[in-house]
Design a protein around this motif. Structure first.
Motif, PDB file in Angstrom:
ATOM      1  N   ASP B  17       0.831  -1.204   0.000  1.00 45.95           N
ATOM      2  CA  ASP B  17       0.000   0.000   0.000  1.00 45.95           C
ATOM      3  C   ASP B  17       0.863   1.249   0.000  1.00 45.95           C
ATOM      4  O   ASP B  17       0.599   2.213  -0.732  1.00 45.95           O
ATOM      5  CB  ASP B  17      -0.920   0.008   1.231  1.00 45.95           C
ATOM      6  N   ALA B  18       1.907   1.199   0.852  1.00 46.71           N
ATOM      7  CA  ALA B  18       2.803   2.357   0.938  1.00 46.71           C
ATOM      8  C   ALA B  18       3.439   2.621  -0.417  1.00 46.71           C
ATOM      9  O   ALA B  18       3.482   3.761  -0.899  1.00 46.71           O
ATOM     10  CB  ALA B  18       3.875   2.093   1.991  1.00 46.71           C
ATOM     11  N   GLU B  19       3.873   1.551  -1.059  1.00 47.89           N
ATOM     12  CA  GLU B  19       4.524   1.679  -2.359  1.00 47.89           C
ATOM     13  C   GLU B  19       3.572   2.264  -3.388  1.00 47.89           C
ATOM     14  O   GLU B  19       3.911   3.218  -4.107  1.00 47.89           O
ATOM     15  CB  GLU B  19       5.011   0.297  -2.815  1.00 47.89           C
ATOM     16  N   LEU B  20       2.357   1.714  -3.414  1.00 47.81           N
ATOM     17  CA  LEU B  20       1.356   2.195  -4.365  1.00 47.81           C
ATOM     18  C   LEU B  20       1.057   3.670  -4.144  1.00 47.81           C
ATOM     19  O   LEU B  20       1.046   4.463  -5.086  1.00 47.81           O
ATOM     20  CB  LEU B  20       0.054   1.405  -4.223  1.00 47.81           C
ATOM     21  N   THR B  21       0.819   4.027  -2.886  1.00 52.03           N
ATOM     22  CA  THR B  21       0.460   5.412  -2.563  1.00 52.03           C
ATOM     23  C   THR B  21       1.593   6.374  -2.954  1.00 52.03           C
ATOM     24  O   THR B  21       1.359   7.411  -3.588  1.00 52.03           O
ATOM     25  CB  THR B  21       0.150   5.536  -1.063  1.00 52.03           C
ATOM     26  N   VAL B  22       2.799   5.979  -2.527  1.00 49.98           N
ATOM     27  CA  VAL B  22       3.949   6.842  -2.852  1.00 49.98           C
ATOM     28  C   VAL B  22       4.083   6.984  -4.362  1.00 49.98           C
ATOM     29  O   VAL B  22       4.313   8.073  -4.896  1.00 49.98           O
ATOM     30  CB  VAL B  22       5.235   6.277  -2.212  1.00 49.98           C
ATOM     31  N   LEU B  23       3.925   5.844  -5.047  1.00 48.86           N
ATOM     32  CA  LEU B  23       4.009   5.826  -6.499  1.00 48.86           C
ATOM     33  C   LEU B  23       3.017   6.807  -7.119  1.00 48.86           C
ATOM     34  O   LEU B  23       3.353   7.621  -7.982  1.00 48.86           O
ATOM     35  CB  LEU B  23       3.732   4.401  -6.994  1.00 48.86           C
ATOM     36  N   LYS B 120      -9.597   4.167   0.351  1.00 48.09           N
ATOM     37  CA  LYS B 120      -8.746   3.797  -0.786  1.00 48.09           C
ATOM     38  C   LYS B 120      -9.551   2.941  -1.753  1.00 48.09           C
ATOM     39  O   LYS B 120     -10.022   1.868  -1.400  1.00 48.09           O
ATOM     40  CB  LYS B 120      -7.531   2.989  -0.309  1.00 48.09           C
ATOM     41  N   PRO B 121      -9.710   3.367  -3.008  1.00 54.42           N
ATOM     42  CA  PRO B 121     -10.439   2.542  -3.971  1.00 54.42           C
ATOM     43  C   PRO B 121      -9.575   1.351  -4.396  1.00 54.42           C
ATOM     44  O   PRO B 121      -8.353   1.446  -4.407  1.00 54.42           O
ATOM     45  CB  PRO B 121     -10.671   3.479  -5.150  1.00 54.42           C
ATOM     46  N   VAL B 122     -10.265   0.264  -4.747  1.00 52.56           N
ATOM     47  CA  VAL B 122      -9.540  -0.921  -5.215  1.00 52.56           C
ATOM     48  C   VAL B 122      -9.006  -0.681  -6.634  1.00 52.56           C
ATOM     49  O   VAL B 122      -7.885  -1.032  -6.963  1.00 52.56           O
ATOM     50  CB  VAL B 122     -10.459  -2.155  -5.167  1.00 52.56           C
ATOM     51  N   ASP B 123      -9.844  -0.033  -7.382  1.00 54.12           N
ATOM     52  CA  ASP B 123      -9.470   0.262  -8.764  1.00 54.12           C
ATOM     53  C   ASP B 123      -8.338   1.283  -8.802  1.00 54.12           C
ATOM     54  O   ASP B 123      -8.447   2.368  -8.242  1.00 54.12           O
ATOM     55  CB  ASP B 123     -10.710   0.808  -9.491  1.00 54.12           C
ATOM     56  N   LEU B 124      -7.224   0.922  -9.495  1.00 48.61           N
ATOM     57  CA  LEU B 124      -6.041   1.782  -9.478  1.00 48.61           C
ATOM     58  C   LEU B 124      -6.321   3.146 -10.094  1.00 48.61           C
ATOM     59  O   LEU B 124      -5.841   4.156  -9.615  1.00 48.61           O
ATOM     60  CB  LEU B 124      -4.873   1.107 -10.216  1.00 48.61           C
ATOM     61  N   GLN B 125      -7.082   3.121 -11.167  1.00 50.97           N
ATOM     62  CA  GLN B 125      -7.372   4.396 -11.824  1.00 50.97           C
ATOM     63  C   GLN B 125      -8.130   5.336 -10.906  1.00 50.97           C
ATOM     64  O   GLN B 125      -7.843   6.530 -10.824  1.00 50.97           O
ATOM     65  CB  GLN B 125      -8.187   4.144 -13.083  1.00 50.97           C
ATOM     66  N   LYS B 126      -9.056   4.766 -10.163  1.00 51.62           N
ATOM     67  CA  LYS B 126      -9.823   5.588  -9.213  1.00 51.62           C
ATOM     68  C   LYS B 126      -8.924   6.065  -8.088  1.00 51.62           C
ATOM     69  O   LYS B 126      -9.017   7.212  -7.632  1.00 51.62           O
ATOM     70  CB  LYS B 126     -10.988   4.777  -8.624  1.00 51.62           C
ATOM     71  N   PHE B 127      -8.017   5.190  -7.661  1.00 50.93           N
ATOM     72  CA  PHE B 127      -7.084   5.527  -6.604  1.00 50.93           C
ATOM     73  C   PHE B 127      -6.208   6.700  -7.056  1.00 50.93           C
ATOM     74  O   PHE B 127      -5.985   7.660  -6.329  1.00 50.93           O
ATOM     75  CB  PHE B 127      -6.237   4.288  -6.270  1.00 50.93           C
ATOM     76  N   GLN B 128      -5.774   6.557  -8.310  1.00 51.70           N
ATOM     77  CA  GLN B 128      -4.950   7.599  -8.913  1.00 51.70           C
ATOM     78  C   GLN B 128      -5.673   8.953  -8.876  1.00 51.70           C
ATOM     79  O   GLN B 128      -5.121   9.959  -8.452  1.00 51.70           O
ATOM     80  CB  GLN B 128      -4.685   7.220 -10.371  1.00 51.70           C
ATOM     81  N   GLU B 129      -6.898   8.933  -9.297  1.00 51.35           N
ATOM     82  CA  GLU B 129      -7.723  10.141  -9.302  1.00 51.35           C
ATOM     83  C   GLU B 129      -7.868  10.718  -7.909  1.00 51.35           C
ATOM     84  O   GLU B 129      -7.722  11.926  -7.681  1.00 51.35           O
ATOM     85  CB  GLU B 129      -9.135   9.815  -9.813  1.00 51.35           C
ATOM     86  N   THR B 130      -8.149   9.814  -6.979  1.00 48.09           N
ATOM     87  CA  THR B 130      -8.345  10.242  -5.602  1.00 48.09           C
ATOM     88  C   THR B 130      -7.093  10.928  -5.069  1.00 48.09           C
ATOM     89  O   THR B 130      -7.158  12.016  -4.488  1.00 48.09           O
ATOM     90  CB  THR B 130      -8.688   9.012  -4.728  1.00 48.09           C
TER      91      THR B 130
END
Lengths: 518, 159
Positions: B17-23, B120-130
């Motif tokens: 999660d940390a990696e994804l968020t930082v990314l 946190k959305p599961v969908d990466l694109q939504k997460f990205q937007e958020t």
């Protein structure tokens, strides 16, 4: 009471009568006695008169005797005696005069007699003086009479008349006395007889009264005895009743005891169950919390990293590899939806519905508007007829409409022209709401499992879904105390029905266990 | 170590999660300086300038704290409570970034004074937007509190 009064009156009358007779008898006897006393006085007066007459005649004889004695002896002693007896005769005459003062006929006789006596005395005195003179001359002519014979005869006759008159008086008065005595006797006898009969009558009356009273007393006594017996009987009966009552009370106490024990047991069990439920509830909370926090993260990673892989290394991967990555990603997304649905269902399960008046009409319009974006480019004929007001939780009921409309939108996707209709009808006194579409429908064989969690009647590649939507619908409706069911035939659309408490009815929402224990 | 380099403190125990968020944050070019704390205790040390972070100063706080709730040792909730209870840290914007959307979590966080709550959305694109949205908002649009707001030992006494 009346009887006693009558008896007393009778007794009083008898008493008064009795007293009257006694008084009359007494009065009569008293008067008679008084009369008798008067008569007796009269009789003794008459006797006195007769005595006085006798005295007078005796004095007269004595006077003659003394005259004769003097004539013979010339003893001057005779002259002295003569004078004394002459005064005695006068006294007797005066006495007679007094005694007969109230008898005129005797007075008349005495009026004749008194001067005759005076003449007689004078004659005798004269004879004595003549004899004194003759003594000197001739002492012998003794045979001639002392006085004139006519005077003597008159005096004798008058005395006889006096005497016979008095004797007649005595006789008549004695006769009166005896008559009076006889009458008195009769009166007393009569009074006695009357008194006696009154006494007998009173006695009879009293005896009769006593007997009557005795009878009444006997009756009373009998009645009392009877009463006593009755009392005993009733007492016994009462005892029986009391005993029965006591028994009932004992039985009730026993029953109460049993009930209390059962209640205690029940309470214990409830406590136990509550504790168990609370524990389960706690576990469930932990579980959902864990699901919410932990189960989604790996999915996000799967989705995220496979997408990143696709993005960064996409051109180096084969078509198959890219397809596999798609599969991984869609699986992760699907599972995320499943988790989302489950959590939603669980959240609704824990919720205690509010209770407000809701306009279904407005709610339906609202939900349809919300679905506009989703139905863009599709031909959907919405039929929202006039809908009633219902009682319920606006958010939850909105969810029901949303899920049902979404379902209809989804399953009419293959129709050129979709018809989605919502309406209401009265059935057996309750309002039934229905949502009908002309979509794919389902096999009525599976109508029962339609509302189960994760139950799906269509293949995922036909109609996607989680199998949670209708489960949520059912849970919400049940929480409101309503019913939900569906009718369909494959290819002929489906109709979903549900009921909600109407505004006029005051149905209570069933409180869920979680709602109670939370 | 220059304090001003760290614009964002990310409190996240899950490395993925940390990696994804930082990314995603870097991708959005919103934060070049991201400090990641692996649990609540570390986050508190950092925020309260103690332990390994004793050299830090209260008047150089992070521009934003992204806080996960489920953390080892000290939970995100406790971290939030401590930050919002202390006048020296109260002005730091704290955004809860978590998987959960449980009512219980939402209620607690808002009651403790969280500035924002993001699932946190599961969908990466939504997460990205958020990430792009909240990063833009908190780091660009929002005007941060001045340094004086964080060195207020005296004002605390005055209060």
């Amino acid at each position: 009471m009346i009887r006693t009064l009558r008896f007393r009156r009778r007794l009083t009358v008898a008493g008064i009568f009795f007293l009257c007779i006694l008084f009359l008898a007494f009065y009569f006897a008293f008067r008679r006695a008084m009369q008798l006393e008067g008569i007796n006085q009269w009789v003794s007066r008459t006797q006195e008169v007769l005595g006085a007459i006798a005295q007078a005649q005796l004095n007269r004889a004595w006077l003659e005797n003394e005259v004769w004695g003097y004539r013979e002896t010339h003893d001057p002693g005779f002259q002295g005696q003569f004078q004394g007896d002459r005064r005695g005769l006068d006294d007797a005459m005066k006495h007679l005069q007094q005694l007969t003062a109230d008898n005129p006929s005797q007075q008349r006789l005495l009026a004749e007699l008194t001067p005759a006596i005076s003449i007689y005395e004078s004659l005798l005195e004269a004879s004595m003086q003549k004899s004194a003179l003759a003594k000197a001359v001739d002492s012998g002519s003794t045979a001639e009479s002392l006085i004139d014979g006519r005077v003597d005869a008159q005096i004798r006759q008058l005395f006889d008349s006096l005497e016979s008159a008095e004797r007649t008086l005595v006789a008549s008065r004695s006769q009166a006395v005896s008559v009076s005595a006889r009458q008195t006797r009769h009166v007393i006898l009569l009074a006695g007889l009357l008194s006696f009969s009154i006494l007998i009558a009173a006695g009879h009356l009293i005896q009769r009264e006593i007997m009557t009273r005795g009878r009444i007393e006997d009756g009373l006594h009998t009645a009392q005895e009877l009463l006593g017996v009755k009392y005993e009987e009733q007492h016994a009966e009462l005892d029986n009743v009391m005993e029965g009552l006591h028994e009932q009370i004992r039985a009730r106490q026993k029953a109460e005891h049993v009930i209390r024990r059962l209640n205690e047991e029940l309470e214990d069990r409830v406590r136990l169950r509550t504790a168990e439920l609370q524990e389960i509830n706690g576990e469930l909370e932990t579980f959902t919390y864990s699901v919410s926090h932990d189960l989604r993260a790996p999915l996000r990673h799967m989705e995220g990293f496979s997408r990143l892989l696709q993005k960064d290394q996409g051109d180096k991967l084969s078509t198959d590899a890219r397809h596999y990555l798609d599969r991984i990603r869609s699986a992760a997304t699907h599972m995320s939806s499943l988790i989302e649905g489950l959590l939603h269902l669980s959240r609704i399960g824990r919720q205690v519905p509010e209770r407000k008046a809701i306009s279904l009409q407005a709610l339906a319009e609202d939900v349809r508007a919300e679905l506009t974006q989703e139905t863009e480019g599709r031909l959907i004929d919405w039929k929202i007829s006039s809908l009633p007001e219902v009682q319920g939780d606006p958010v939850l009921v909105r969810q029901v409409l949303f899920n049902l409309f979404s379902n209809s939108v989804k399953f009419t996707r293959k129709q050129g022209r979709a018809i989605i209709e919502i309406g209401s009808k009265e059935e057996n006194g309750e309002t039934v709401i229905y949502v009908r579409d002309n979509g794919a429908g389902f096999d009525p064989l599976y109508a029962d499992i339609l509302f189960g969690v994760f139950q799906r009647l269509h293949r995922e590649d036909e109609f996607e879904g989680t199998g949670i939507g209708l489960a949520i619908v059912q849970r919400i409706i049940h929480k409101h105390g309503g019913r939900v069911w569906a009718e369909s035939r494959p290819g002929h659309g489906a109709t979903f029905y549900f009921t909600l408490p109407s505004q006029t009815r005051n149905a209570r929402f069933p409180e869920t266990l979680i709602g109670v224990t939370a | 170590m220059r304090p001003q380099e760290f614009d964002i403190l990310l409190v996240e125990d899950d490395p993925a999660d940390a990696e994804l968020t930082v990314l995603l944050l870097r991708e959005a070019r919103l934060a070049n300086h991201i400090e990641v704390a692996r649990d609540g205790a570390e986050a508190l040390d950092y925020l309260f300038c103690r332990g390994a972070f004793a050299s830090r100063r209260f008047d150089h706080p992070p521009r934003l704290v992204l806080l996960d709730l489920k953390l080892p040792r000290v939970s995100g909730r406790e971290v939030l409570r401590a930050v919002k209870a202390d006048v020296r840290t109260r002005s730091i914007p704290v955004v809860v970034l978590t998987s959960s959307n449980q009512d219980r979590d939402l209620v607690e966080c808002y009651q403790l004074g969280v500035n924002s709550y993001i699932q946190k959305p599961v969908d990466l694109q939504k997460f990205q937007e958020t990430v792009r949205n909240f990063g833009l908002y908190w780091l660009v649009v929002n005007h941060p509190a001045p340094a004086a707001a964080f060195s207020v030992k005296d004002s605390r006494r005055d209060a």
